[in-house]
Design an enzyme around this catalytic site. Structure first.
Site, PDB file in Angstrom:
ATOM      1  N   ASP A 169     -44.366 -23.472  -6.562  1.00 26.14           N
ATOM      2  CA  ASP A 169     -44.456 -24.564  -5.586  1.00 26.14           C
ATOM      3  C   ASP A 169     -45.888 -25.127  -5.568  1.00 26.14           C
ATOM      4  O   ASP A 169     -46.097 -26.341  -5.544  1.00 26.14           O
ATOM      5  CB  ASP A 169     -44.070 -24.015  -4.195  1.00 26.14           C
ATOM      6  CG  ASP A 169     -43.591 -25.092  -3.239  1.00 26.14           C
ATOM      7  OD1 ASP A 169     -43.233 -26.203  -3.696  1.00 26.14           O
ATOM      8  OD2 ASP A 169     -43.552 -24.816  -2.030  1.00 26.14           O
ATOM      9  N   HIS A 252     -41.054 -32.421  -7.214  1.00 24.44           N
ATOM     10  CA  HIS A 252     -40.067 -32.166  -6.156  1.00 24.44           C
ATOM     11  C   HIS A 252     -38.833 -33.061  -6.312  1.00 24.44           C
ATOM     12  O   HIS A 252     -37.729 -32.658  -5.945  1.00 24.44           O
ATOM     13  CB  HIS A 252     -40.692 -32.317  -4.766  1.00 24.44           C
ATOM     14  CG  HIS A 252     -41.414 -31.074  -4.327  1.00 24.44           C
ATOM     15  ND1 HIS A 252     -42.671 -30.749  -4.782  1.00 24.44           N
ATOM     16  CD2 HIS A 252     -41.042 -30.050  -3.509  1.00 24.44           C
ATOM     17  CE1 HIS A 252     -43.043 -29.585  -4.254  1.00 24.44           C
ATOM     18  NE2 HIS A 252     -42.070 -29.138  -3.473  1.00 24.44           N
ATOM     19  N   HIS A 255     -36.844 -31.294  -8.823  1.00 30.59           N
ATOM     20  CA  HIS A 255     -36.293 -30.118  -8.117  1.00 30.59           C
ATOM     21  C   HIS A 255     -35.014 -30.497  -7.373  1.00 30.59           C
ATOM     22  O   HIS A 255     -34.011 -29.794  -7.434  1.00 30.59           O
ATOM     23  CB  HIS A 255     -37.344 -29.571  -7.140  1.00 30.59           C
ATOM     24  CG  HIS A 255     -36.766 -28.739  -6.032  1.00 30.59           C
ATOM     25  ND1 HIS A 255     -36.295 -29.298  -4.848  1.00 30.59           N
ATOM     26  CD2 HIS A 255     -36.551 -27.414  -5.922  1.00 30.59           C
ATOM     27  CE1 HIS A 255     -35.819 -28.341  -4.074  1.00 30.59           C
ATOM     28  NE2 HIS A 255     -35.970 -27.185  -4.693  1.00 30.59           N
TER      29      HIS A 255
HETATM   30 ZN   LIG Z   1     -42.175 -27.408  -2.274  1.00 31.07          ZN
END
Ligand SMILES: [Zn+2]
Length: 363
Positions: A169, A252, A255
């Site tokens: 992350d 992201h 993701h």
């Molecule tokens: Zn994140």
């Protein structure tokens, strides 16, 4: 044009600091309510309760495992009746988010006490609420914690996969902040980026490269080394400030596409963000030397570098297309924080490139 950054009131990190709540004076003789995960209920609370009782009046409740409106309302009722001065979220992201919403609704002080370093959620104001079936129903900001207390002994004793996922992350932080900054996209708290945040995001990346592997070894052996301390700070504070006040982009966004594929559901947020970062490097045509550096890092800490390592061994282009499409259609998605026209074909090519390079390295 407003440049904006938001911060937690106070960040405390160290070995065994949960024992006295980091020495926060404001807690003395106050009524404190702890929402704790099952793991915290079994170990952290029994170990620390005798010490906490000398400081303040403690009540605790076990979190039911999901941040849903049902759970928020259940905890809200208990917390309202007790008229507490402080609400503490002790556990992972979902526990912390639930406690954050409850404290926000009651207007009382809020402490985030993460027991894993798997994501950058603890410092932030954003929370994600799920339906009882497990899909996201609400995403909104309340307020940043008044205090964040990170006990590195607790993190060192948690499974290493959490720490490594947190590095995944945190890996995205600099790249996404840099993309938003360069192209004048707003950050997650709604302003443009300050130099302070760009500096923190870059330190986040450097810290991972310099100390990531040692931190992994440290956690595998339940040892609190300086490397582990630095990486816990990168995963929690630097990445937290970096994403909320620096912005999100392709890592992201990709993701979110990956989450639409059933095969990835057993993988953690940070593991998918790490692969999103790799694909983002190709999508944004980053230089090869940088790509080599990021792959070397991922391999050194054992973050995924191929589709097979996030449960997508035999994924077809049609399946990828179906996963990418809804995110591409959603104009609110962070995926759109780039200054070129995105196509599903381009995103699939980037995913295939990231996978091909990862597989090539493992041969
Ligand atoms: Zn994140």
């Amino acid at each position: 044009m407003i440049r904006k950054a938001v911060f937690p009131g106070c960040y405390l990190q160290g070995k065994d600091i949960l024992r006295n709540f980091g020495g926060i004076d404001a807690l003395e003789k106050k009524k404190v309510f702890i929402l704790a995960t099952h793991t915290a209920m079994k170990k952290i609370i029994p170990e620390n309760l005798p010490f906490w009782k000398k400081i303040c009046d403690i009540t605790y409740e076990e979190f039911n495992g999901a941040c849903t409106w049902d759970e928020i309302n259940r905890v809200l009722e208990i917390a309202r009746e007790g008229a507490y001065d402080f609400i503490v979220g002790m556990g992972g992201g979902k526990t912390i988010d639930t406690a954050r919403v409850v404290a926000g609704q009651l207007g009382v002080k809020y402490i985030a006490a993460p027991t894993i370093a798997a994501t950058d959620a603890p410092t932030a104001s954003a929370c994600v609420v799920y339906s009882n079936e497990g899909s996201v129903v609400d995403y909104f900001s309340t307020r940043n914690p008044d205090y964040v207390i990170v006990d590195t002994k607790v993190i060192a004793e948690a499974p290493v996969r959490f720490l490594v996922s947190g590095m995944g992350d945190a890996l995205a932080t600099w790249f996404e902040a840099e993309t938003c900054d360069r192209s004048w996209f707003r950050n997650v708290c709604g302003g443009f980026n300050l130099r302070a945040i760009m500096a923190l995001a870059h330190v986040c990346y450097e810290t991972l490269l310099t100390y990531g592997k040692a931190a992994r070894i440290s956690c595998e052996n339940n040892l609190v080394s300086p490397a582990l301390e630095y990486v816990v700070e990168a995963n929690t504070l630097l990445s937290g400030l970096g994403f909320e006040s620096g912005g999100l982009s392709t890592a992201h966004g990709i993701h979110d596409c990956l989450c639409n594929l059933e095969g990835t559901h057993a993988y953690y947020h940070g593991e998918k963000v790490a692969f999103g970062t790799l694909a983002g490097l190709f999508l944004e045509a980053r230089p090869q030397a940088l790509i080599d550096e990021v792959y070397a890092f991922c391999r050194s800490v054992e973050l995924p570098t191929s589709l097979a390592q996030i449960g997508l061994e035999s994924v077809t282009d049609q399946e990828l297309e179906a996963a990418v499409f809804p995110v591409l259609q959603n104009k609110q998605s962070y995926l759109h924080n780039v200054r070129f026209d995105l196509t599903s074909e381009g995103i699939i090519e980037a995913l295939r490139m990231a996978d091909a390079m990862g597989r090539d390295l493992s041969e």
